[in-house]
Design an enzyme around this catalytic site. Structure first.
Site, PDB file in Angstrom:
ATOM      1  N   ASP A 135       0.858  -1.189   0.000  1.00 13.02           N
ATOM      2  CA  ASP A 135       0.000   0.000   0.000  1.00 13.02           C
ATOM      3  C   ASP A 135       0.889   1.232   0.000  1.00 13.02           C
ATOM      4  OD1 ASP A 135      -2.530   1.229   0.004  1.00 13.02           O
ATOM      5  OD2 ASP A 135      -2.402   1.622   2.146  1.00 13.02           O
ATOM      6  N   TYR A 137       1.405   5.611  -0.319  1.00  9.74           N
ATOM      7  CA  TYR A 137       0.938   6.824   0.358  1.00  9.74           C
ATOM      8  C   TYR A 137       1.250   7.955  -0.605  1.00  9.74           C
ATOM      9  CZ  TYR A 137       0.549   9.997   4.469  1.00  9.74           C
ATOM     10  OH  TYR A 137       0.181  10.968   5.380  1.00  9.74           O
ATOM     11  N   HIS A 142      -3.672  14.220   0.261  1.00  6.23           N
ATOM     12  CA  HIS A 142      -3.932  13.399   1.454  1.00  6.23           C
ATOM     13  C   HIS A 142      -2.780  13.501   2.450  1.00  6.23           C
ATOM     14  CE1 HIS A 142      -5.195  10.111   4.016  1.00  6.23           C
ATOM     15  NE2 HIS A 142      -4.041   9.493   3.796  1.00  6.23           N
ATOM     16  N   TYR A 254       1.516   3.011  15.673  1.00  2.16           N
ATOM     17  CA  TYR A 254       2.199   3.429  14.452  1.00  2.16           C
ATOM     18  C   TYR A 254       3.712   3.571  14.621  1.00  2.16           C
ATOM     19  CZ  TYR A 254       2.671   5.869   9.979  1.00  2.16           C
ATOM     20  OH  TYR A 254       3.027   6.217   8.704  1.00  2.16           O
TER      21      TYR A 254
END
Length: 427
Positions: A135, A137, A142, A254
């Site tokens: 995935d 980014y 965003h 995270y």
């Protein structure tokens, strides 16, 4: 090889609504179970699912070098591994078979009964066995929004972001097809102010992420790289992706290694893979990049796709509310750059690997691709059509993503990427 399947003037002898996502120019690929409980690889035209396994057995692909069982499988992986030449030959042949001028199948009632099903009579499956899931980014809007929310807005983007496509390795085992309900995830969350022990329980900040994903074929051996000018050879097609996020679980876990339980509980994809070939008419210029990319990330020409994207939330028993309108063309880092970067250190790419774009946000508030941004982390709740409000996603909400590309001649769509949120399991 010419892509004759894309001829915008072609008509099908199957009935296709004017605004269908699946005209004869689309010819996506997927996997479904028929009413006789037979699993097969197929395609779709209008509201009809077409059994390619049966079509092959009846001899309609005899002039294409295919193995006997290429479509008699429960995933598209082997077909994808055959490469771009095979994909084009098959799409072109399907377009010819269903062309309004071709009566070979049209006029054979016995064959049509074995090959063609109405969509309501089949059950869509996950189209590929996803070996690896990355995935990215890659949306500047965003990344800027998230950086502004949780860091200094003047330094929203970290120093590396404008030079490198940021990504992480996700969990492939929880990728699910549209229509599969998900359970609200459970996990640790930040301690209350003044306390040291973390909270534990269902996520209170469940969010969608409006994304797209591309699916690859076998591309390189360990140690080899894919040159950016060759990346199109290895991208089979695209799907819609809702990469669900539990923001409160993610915030606690995270640092220092990135997403884990806040992301691995579910990622929903649309079941029909729309080929990169079918999307060729919708190529557009990419956003201008702040810095000139390093040579291995530099590519000339139109390298983005103009695909309209929309997200809607439907409370149980109520009218749905459209909460987001965005577009894939807003992506700062393109698919080609993502794939070239992914392999620059020799990482091998396989058939069926899935590469998520990361949340796609546009320049306006209504084009933000997550509830985190749309409500600015809950500070500005969204008003729904039923009079309720949402900061994040509630139990029993159904979240539906749709997407399509359209010009003056043809519309190519993806169908729906949908899931209903069920309450967390009790502990």
């Amino acid at each position: 090889m010419k892509i004759t399947a894309n001829n915008p003037n072609r008509k099908s002898w199957l009935s296709v609504d004017k605004n269908s996502d699946f005209p004869i120019q689309n010819i996506p690929f997927g996997v479904f179970i028929t009413k006789d409980d037979i699993i097969t690889i197929g395609t779709r035209i209008g509201n009809f699912a077409i059994d390619l396994g049966a079509l092959h057995q009846l001899g309609y692909f005899d002039d294409i070098p295919l193995t006997d069982d290429i479509f008699l499988q429960d995933t598209l992986n082997d077909f994808i591994a055959d490469g771009r030449k095979t994909w084009r030959l098959v799409r072109n042949k399907i377009a010819d078979i269903f062309d309004v001028t071709n009566g070979k199948l049209r006029d054979n009632a016995a064959h049509k009964d074995k090959v063609i099903f109405r969509m309501e009579d089949v059950e869509m499956q996950l189209p590929v066995a996803v070996g690896d899931y990355t995935d990215f980014y890659a949306s500047k809007e965003h990344a800027t929004n998230v950086g502004s929310l949780f860091r200094d807005p003047e330094n929203a983007l970290l120093p590396n972001w404008l030079h490198i496509p940021i990504g992480y390795h996700g969990r492939s085992s929880s990728i699910i097809p549209s229509g599969t309900p998900i359970r609200r995830p459970v996990g640790q969350q930040k301690p209350n102010k003044g306390e040291k022990t973390p909270n534990f329980g269902p996520s209170k900040l469940l969010d969608f992420e409006l994304e797209m994903a591309f699916i690859t074929t076998v591309a390189n051996d360990l140690g080899d790289r894919i040159a950016i000018d060759e990346t199109d050879e290895y991208i089979f097609g695209l799907v819609l992706l809702n990469d669900w996020s539990a923001r409160d679980i993610q915030a606690w876990e995270y640092a220092p290694l990135g997403p884990f339980l806040g992301k691995n509980f579910a990622s929903t994809i649309s079941p029909w893979i729309v080929t990169l070939d079918a999307l060729q008419p919708f190529r557009v210029d990419s956003p201008k990049q702040v810095y000139e990319p390093l040579p291995y990330l530099k590519k000339e020409g139109k390298d983005s796709l103009d695909i309209n994207l929309q997200m809607a939330i439907k409370p149980e028993g109520k009218e749905e509310t459209i909460v987001c309108n965005s577009n894939f063309k807003y992506m700062y880092w393109t698919m080609a750059q993502q794939l070239a970067h992914h392999t620059i250190n020799g990482c091998p790419i396989n058939a069926g690997d899935l590469m998520g774009s990361g949340t796609i946000s546009g320049p306006t508030k209504d084009s933000f691709g997550s509830m985190l941004e749309l409500t600015w982390n809950g500070q500005n709740p969204l008003k729904m059509n039923d009079g309720t409000t949402r900061k994040f996603i509630n139990d029993f909400d159904t979240v539906t993503m749709t997407g399509y590309a359209q010009n003056e001649k043809v519309r190519i769509g993806f169908g729906e990427c949908k899931a209903k949120v069920l309450p967390a399991f009790d502990f």
